[in-house]
Design a protein around this motif. Structure first.
Motif, PDB file in Angstrom:
ATOM      1  N   GLN A 101       0.826  -1.204   0.000  1.00 12.63           N
ATOM      2  CA  GLN A 101       0.000   0.000   0.000  1.00 12.63           C
ATOM      3  C   GLN A 101       0.863   1.258   0.000  1.00 12.63           C
ATOM      4  OE1 GLN A 101      -2.568  -0.500   3.377  1.00 12.63           O
ATOM      5  NE2 GLN A 101      -3.835  -2.032   2.357  1.00 12.63           N
ATOM      6  N   GLY A 102       1.885   1.269   0.843  1.00 11.47           N
ATOM      7  CA  GLY A 102       2.780   2.428   0.898  1.00 11.47           C
ATOM      8  C   GLY A 102       3.543   2.625  -0.402  1.00 11.47           C
ATOM      9  N   ARG A 108       2.535   6.165  -7.251  1.00 10.04           N
ATOM     10  CA  ARG A 108       1.566   7.049  -7.918  1.00 10.04           C
ATOM     11  C   ARG A 108       2.002   8.508  -7.811  1.00 10.04           C
ATOM     12  NH1 ARG A 108      -2.179   3.422  -5.601  1.00 10.04           N
ATOM     13  NH2 ARG A 108      -2.550   4.834  -3.855  1.00 10.04           N
ATOM     14  N   SER A 109       2.493   8.886  -6.639  1.00 15.98           N
ATOM     15  CA  SER A 109       2.953  10.260  -6.446  1.00 15.98           C
ATOM     16  C   SER A 109       4.148  10.565  -7.355  1.00 15.98           C
ATOM     17  CB  SER A 109       3.341  10.480  -4.981  1.00 15.98           C
ATOM     18  OG  SER A 109       3.917  11.746  -4.803  1.00 15.98           O
ATOM     19  N   LEU A 110       5.088   9.635  -7.412  1.00 13.51           N
ATOM     20  CA  LEU A 110       6.259   9.833  -8.274  1.00 13.51           C
ATOM     21  C   LEU A 110       5.856   9.883  -9.745  1.00 13.51           C
ATOM     22  CD1 LEU A 110       8.773   7.405  -6.515  1.00 13.51           C
ATOM     23  CD2 LEU A 110       8.846   9.918  -6.498  1.00 13.51           C
ATOM     24  N   GLU A 111       4.907   9.048 -10.139  1.00  7.44           N
ATOM     25  CA  GLU A 111       4.441   9.049 -11.533  1.00  7.44           C
ATOM     26  C   GLU A 111       3.769  10.374 -11.885  1.00  7.44           C
ATOM     27  OE1 GLU A 111       2.110   5.466 -11.411  1.00  7.44           O
ATOM     28  OE2 GLU A 111       3.748   4.262 -12.264  1.00  7.44           O
ATOM     29  N   ALA A 116       4.445  15.566 -14.728  1.00  3.93           N
ATOM     30  CA  ALA A 116       4.566  17.031 -14.695  1.00  3.93           C
ATOM     31  C   ALA A 116       5.913  17.499 -15.226  1.00  3.93           C
ATOM     32  CB  ALA A 116       4.353  17.536 -13.272  1.00  3.93           C
ATOM     33  N   GLY A 117       6.777  16.541 -15.655  1.00  6.27           N
ATOM     34  CA  GLY A 117       8.031  16.940 -16.279  1.00  6.27           C
ATOM     35  C   GLY A 117       9.291  16.541 -15.530  1.00  6.27           C
TER      36      GLY A 117
END
Length: 141
Positions: A101-102, A108-111, A116-117
């Motif tokens: 889960q972590g 997802r956050s890194l993706e 965003a570039g």
């Protein structure tokens, strides 16, 4: 289960509740199996049922199993008694699920940052995706 902390004088008891299949266990050499059930156990039972009302308790089922060292024990009906290996496996699976889960949240956050570039994160995302796949395989095994 609620009646398990009581001592009865008869070998054969009348049914305690509707469709009762409760078992009677003897007190041998002062060892009362009902004393294994304490206030904490009852509190846990009531929490699991959602209260102390009879209607709430009717959906809860327990069984009696034989533990080699402790003697008769109560366990969730239909699940059976878990030995130490099974309990360890359940703990490992829970630990793996929490890690997954972590990692999934982090990935997802890194993706999103990469979308965003941000380009320097590609190796980290790849590493985390491989780790997620490895943990999924461990869970499936």
């Amino acid at each position: 289960m609620v009646a398990a902390d009581r001592v009865y004088k008869r070998e054969e008891l009348k049914p305690i509740h509707d469709r009762c299949r409760c078992a009677v266990l003897p007190i041998l050499r002062g060892a009362d199996p009902g004393l294994m059930l304490n206030g904490e156990d009852l509190d846990r039972l009531y929490r699991a049922a959602g209260g102390t009302a009879g209607k709430k308790l009717t959906g809860l089922r327990v069984g009696i199993g034989e533990h080699g060292e402790l003697g008769p024990i109560l366990f969730p009906y239909g699940r059976g008694f878990r030995d130490a290996e099974e309990a360890d496996a359940d703990r490992r699976a829970g630990s793996i699920e929490r890690r997954l889960q972590g990692l999934e949240r982090s990935t997802r956050s890194l993706e999103r940052q990469m979308a965003a570039g941000e380009t320097r994160l590609r190796p980290l995302v790849g590493y985390q995706q491989r780790l997620i796949a490895q943990l999924c395989e461990e869970l499936a095994a």
